[in-house]
Each structure stands twice: as C-alpha cells, then as structure tokens.
Scaffold this motif. Sequence first.
Motif, mmCIF file in Angstrom:
data_model
loop_
_atom_site.group_PDB
_atom_site.id
_atom_site.type_symbol
_atom_site.label_atom_id
_atom_site.label_comp_id
_atom_site.label_asym_id
_atom_site.label_seq_id
_atom_site.Cartn_x
_atom_site.Cartn_y
_atom_site.Cartn_z
ATOM 1 N N THR A 49 -13.328 -4.812 3.169
ATOM 2 C CA THR A 49 -12.135 -4.259 2.528
ATOM 3 C C THR A 49 -12.416 -2.905 1.885
ATOM 4 O OG1 THR A 49 -11.293 -6.489 2.097
ATOM 5 C CG2 THR A 49 -10.372 -4.702 0.769
ATOM 6 N N TRP A 72 -4.617 -0.209 9.096
ATOM 7 C CA TRP A 72 -5.498 -0.658 8.006
ATOM 8 C C TRP A 72 -5.183 -2.092 7.619
ATOM 9 C CZ3 TRP A 72 -3.092 -1.921 3.352
ATOM 10 C CH2 TRP A 72 -3.960 -2.337 2.326
ATOM 11 N N ALA A 89 -10.692 0.596 2.984
ATOM 12 C CA ALA A 89 -9.899 1.389 2.041
ATOM 13 C C ALA A 89 -10.372 2.842 2.005
ATOM 14 C CB ALA A 89 -9.981 0.769 0.648
ATOM 15 N N MET A 98 0.824 -1.202 0.000
ATOM 16 C CA MET A 98 0.000 0.000 0.000
ATOM 17 C C MET A 98 0.863 1.259 0.000
ATOM 18 S SD MET A 98 -2.797 1.625 -0.151
ATOM 19 C CE MET A 98 -4.127 0.431 0.067
#
Length: 289
Positions: free
Chosen positions: A243, A183, A247, A161
Amino acid sequence: MRVPFKAFITMLMALLVLSGCSRIGLAYRNLDVIIPWSLNDYLTMNSTQKDWLDDRLSEHLTWHCSTQLPGYLTWLDRLQAMVEANQVTEPQLRARTEEAKQAIAQISRKITPSAVELLGQLDDQQVAQMQDAFAKDRREREAEYLRQPLDTQISERAERMEKRLKPWLGSLNAAQEQRVQAWSASLGEQNRAWLENRTHWQGLFIEAVKNRQASDFPERIAKLLQDRDTFWTPEYRVAYGRTENAAISLLVDLMTESTPAQRQRLLAKVADTRKDFTDLSCLKVAKAA
C-alpha cells in the motif's frame, strides 16, 4: 485502531500530512475540545478523569507547538521546493514519508506515559465499555468496507482518494482519474487485511488494559502504542508495504500528469497551511523565547 489519545495522534498526523482542513490553526487550537469528544465514543470519563485529561492535553499541546511544529514548517518547505522544481519523485516522497513517520513516533513516545496513567485509572465498567465500543467500531467498518463486492470496494476507495486530492489539486483530469482507478484496483483486498489487523491490535490492547494492575502494564501499553508494527498480522505486513509503495507511485504519477494550474493550487495550499502554523500564538512565543 482508536484508543485514548489516538485521536490526538491522528489529528496531529493529519495536520502533518496535509489533511485538507481549511483552517488548520482553528483545528489545532481546539484540539483540547475535540479530543474529549472523541474519547466519549469509547468510554465515559468521570469528572476527576476529565480534569486530569484537560491538564495533560494542555501540557502536551504546549510541548507539541513549541518543539514539534517548527520541524513541520521545515517539512512543508521541502514539500514546496519539490513542487516548485517539479521534482516530486519517488526518493523525495519516501524521504518525506520517513520524516512524517519519525514525527508521529516522537509524539507517540511523548504521550505514552499519559496514556498509561489514564488507562490505569479506568474501572472495570469503563474497560467493558471500551471493549463494546471496539466491537461496534469493527461491525460498522465491516459493513462499510467489507460487505460490498470487491469491485464496489475498489470504486469507493478511488472515490475517497479523489475526494482527498481535490482540495489540493482541484478536479483531476482524465489521465489522473484513470491512474487513481488503477491504484485502487491494485490494492485488491487491502480493506480486509487492514480491518483484520485493526481487530487483532484492539484485542491485544483490551487484554492489556484488563490487566492494568500488572507490573508490566506500562511496558505492554508502551509497546502497543510505540511499536505497532511488531503486532501486525502477516497479511497486513505484506499489505502495508504494498500500500505504501502504491501510494507513493500514485502521487508521483499524478504530479507528472498535473497541469500548471494544479501545481499552483497545490503551492497555494501549502502556503496557506504554513501560514496557519506560523499564526499560532504558541509558536510565536516559542520563537521569541
């Protein structure tokens, strides 16, 4: 879940959601070269199939550039306005996400007849080759994403990420790095749910292609390409929603913690992306028509 023409969808999706490609125009203009190479990972096409694919790719790229790219410019304008007003909020990001989904769905609907026709041309050896390629793909992804301990999966997910974010925000500050780690940890065993769902879909796809002479073959492929969520495993259905929410929450928080320099970098990148699109000759022709 790669299939013939999935590379096409993936490339266009990447362009839409700002993949980080430094020269989008260059990548877009060379899709007709990139896609056949991608397909070679899954099957070997004969000369007739290659010629047919070249013609169809040209048609699809012309359609996409003339009818779809103008909407992407509007999408980028909305993104730019959000950043300039410092209003990167959950509702705004959800709206942009839904717009992206709709754009991808439109591409999928457009190319489905070509995908059906190409798949219908395959012989048994090519289908077997595709099945073997899917199995190899699964083994490689299991090795990459599942065999490590969970804490390693979480750490590597955070690293991926940060790598995706860097072209757009530059180096993250300490608060942002901590948020990315949180996260990644919140997703837990998401890798497993994703890969099991991928394998499930590939199995359904191969089964459909093996029966490509059946009268309902076009409908089965259309459903698999256009309504993927109807084939999700129960575990992945739960994981997908979690998810997506994670995000969006992550991006909102990263922008809240962003510096003026990071926001300027992001705006400059959006502007560069927009210029790459507007410089495409096919888009200029479409505007002049």
